[in-house]
Design an enzyme around this catalytic site. Structure first.
Site, PDB file in Angstrom:
ATOM      1  N   ILE A  13       0.701  -1.111   0.319  1.00  7.44           N
ATOM      2  CA  ILE A  13      -0.219   0.169  -0.179  1.00  7.44           C
ATOM      3  C   ILE A  13       0.848   1.329   0.124  1.00  7.44           C
ATOM      4  CG2 ILE A  13      -1.585   1.765   1.170  1.00  7.44           C
ATOM      5  CD1 ILE A  13      -2.311  -1.495   2.286  1.00  7.44           C
ATOM      6  N   TYR A 153      -2.620  -9.637  16.102  1.00 11.43           N
ATOM      7  CA  TYR A 153      -2.223  -8.519  15.363  1.00 11.43           C
ATOM      8  C   TYR A 153      -3.915  -7.410  15.352  1.00 11.43           C
ATOM      9  CZ  TYR A 153      -3.243  -6.420  10.899  1.00 11.43           C
ATOM     10  OH  TYR A 153      -3.637  -5.557   9.566  1.00 11.43           O
TER      11      TYR A 153
END
Length: 336
Positions: A13, A153
């Site tokens: 990204i 996470y």
């Protein structure tokens, strides 16, 4: 010329965002540790493409390194900071949680401390749709509670949202958090499903299909995601003076802080996604049906109406179109 600092700049990204900012006339400073979580050569290729622009500067180091961000903010005084660097992946966080603690928690702390000392006009930070955790009310809205994360996470990313809110409240730091929804596209990560599916099918190997295919995701094409981030850069949050927040807005009543979904607003069955890969490759997949992986969720679906309200932008790339673009890139990049 305004200066943007982007962490995770050699990532999937991050590299797309850096290119978009360069195209828009920004001077861009990219920070990336170039870790070996996946093929470093892929990261190097992304970075080399950016270095062709004279207004891009690359710093290869760890954001969690004490003092590094403070020194960089002091020297460069960035106008905009987009913090994307993180240890990604739900499943890997089960095997190596310390990597997530150091990169996601400690790294974000270093960013926040540097921004506190040298405030940018706007600090934008990546979170994840995994932050919604066990929430089953769909489509996911930013105003809903997200208290039951299903993986370490996700827990670290939700923690960064809370950390950023405290800095926004205490120091008036304008912060926008964005929650990504299953991003895919060219130059993607090899640990992501699309990459694995494409590689396996081309090599006549079976693909692993979790929860026996009964999964749904809000697949978001990378260029749509980056367009959303670019629009949010200009949508700087301001703390409401009277503490009253408009209905549907995730703006904090006590801080210039907001969380925004960036998704395609479509809940796509995993099997449709796989069919799109098969169509693009002109080849059927052998499917290895498996149980749900620990820490995973059966479905994600974004309500992206707040993004559209703030930026006027709505992601629009269909799964079939986006997957075809990825497959075309994969064939060219690997010569297959």
């Amino acid at each position: 010329m305004k200066t943007a600092l982007v962490t995770g700049s050699a990532g999937f990204i991050g590299s797309f965002l850096c290119q978009r900012l360069l195209d828009d006339g920004y001077r861009v400073i990219g920070v990336d540790a170039m870790t070996d979580y996946y093929d470093v050569k892929l990261k190097e290729r992304r970075q080399q493409r950016l270095l062709q622009n004279e207004h891009f500067r690359a710093i290869n180091d760890f954001i969690e390194k004490p003092g590094l961000m403070m020194e960089l903010f002091a020297a460069e005084t960035p106008d905009v900071v987009v913090h994307l660097a993180a240890q990604a992946g739900v499943r890997y966080s089960i095997d190596n949680p310390r990597a997530y603690l150091e990169a996601n928690i400690c790294g974000t702390f270093e960013i926040l401390e540097a921004a506190r000392a040298h405030p940018p006009e706007h600090l934008l930070m990546a979170s994840t749709s995994s932050a919604f955790g066990a929430n089953t009310n769909m489509p996911f809205r930013e105003t809903e509670k997200a208290d039951h994360q299903m993986s370490f996470y996700a827990a670290t990313k939700k923690a960064t949202e809370n950390m950023a809110h405290s800095y926004a409240h205490l120091f008036g730091l304008p912060v926008t958090m964005f929650r990504f929804f299953t991003v895919y596209g060219p130059w993607g990560r090899p640990d992501m499903a699309l990459f694995k599916f494409t590689k396996a099918i081309l090599e006549d190997k079976p693909i692993d299909v979790y929860n026996h295919g009964d999964m749904k995701r809000d697949f978001t094409y990378v260029e749509d995601l980056v367009a959303g981030i670019r629009g949010l850069i200009d949508a700087v949050p301001v703390r409401p003076e009277d503490g009253v927040v408009e209905e549907g807005d995730s703006l904090s009543p006590v801080a210039p802080w907001r969380v925004v979904n960036i998704g395609n607003s479509e809940c796509v069955p995993l099997m449709r996604y796989i069919e799109a890969v098969e169509t693009a490759l002109g080849k059927k997949a052998e499917k290895n049906m498996m149980d749900m992986q620990p820490g995973d969720v059966p479905a994600t679906w974004a309500d992206a109406s707040l993004l559209q309200k703030l930026t006027g932008y709505k992601p629009k790339t269909s799964v079939e179109e986006g997957v075809a673009k990825f497959v075309a890139w994969y064939r060219e990049y690997y010569g297959v």
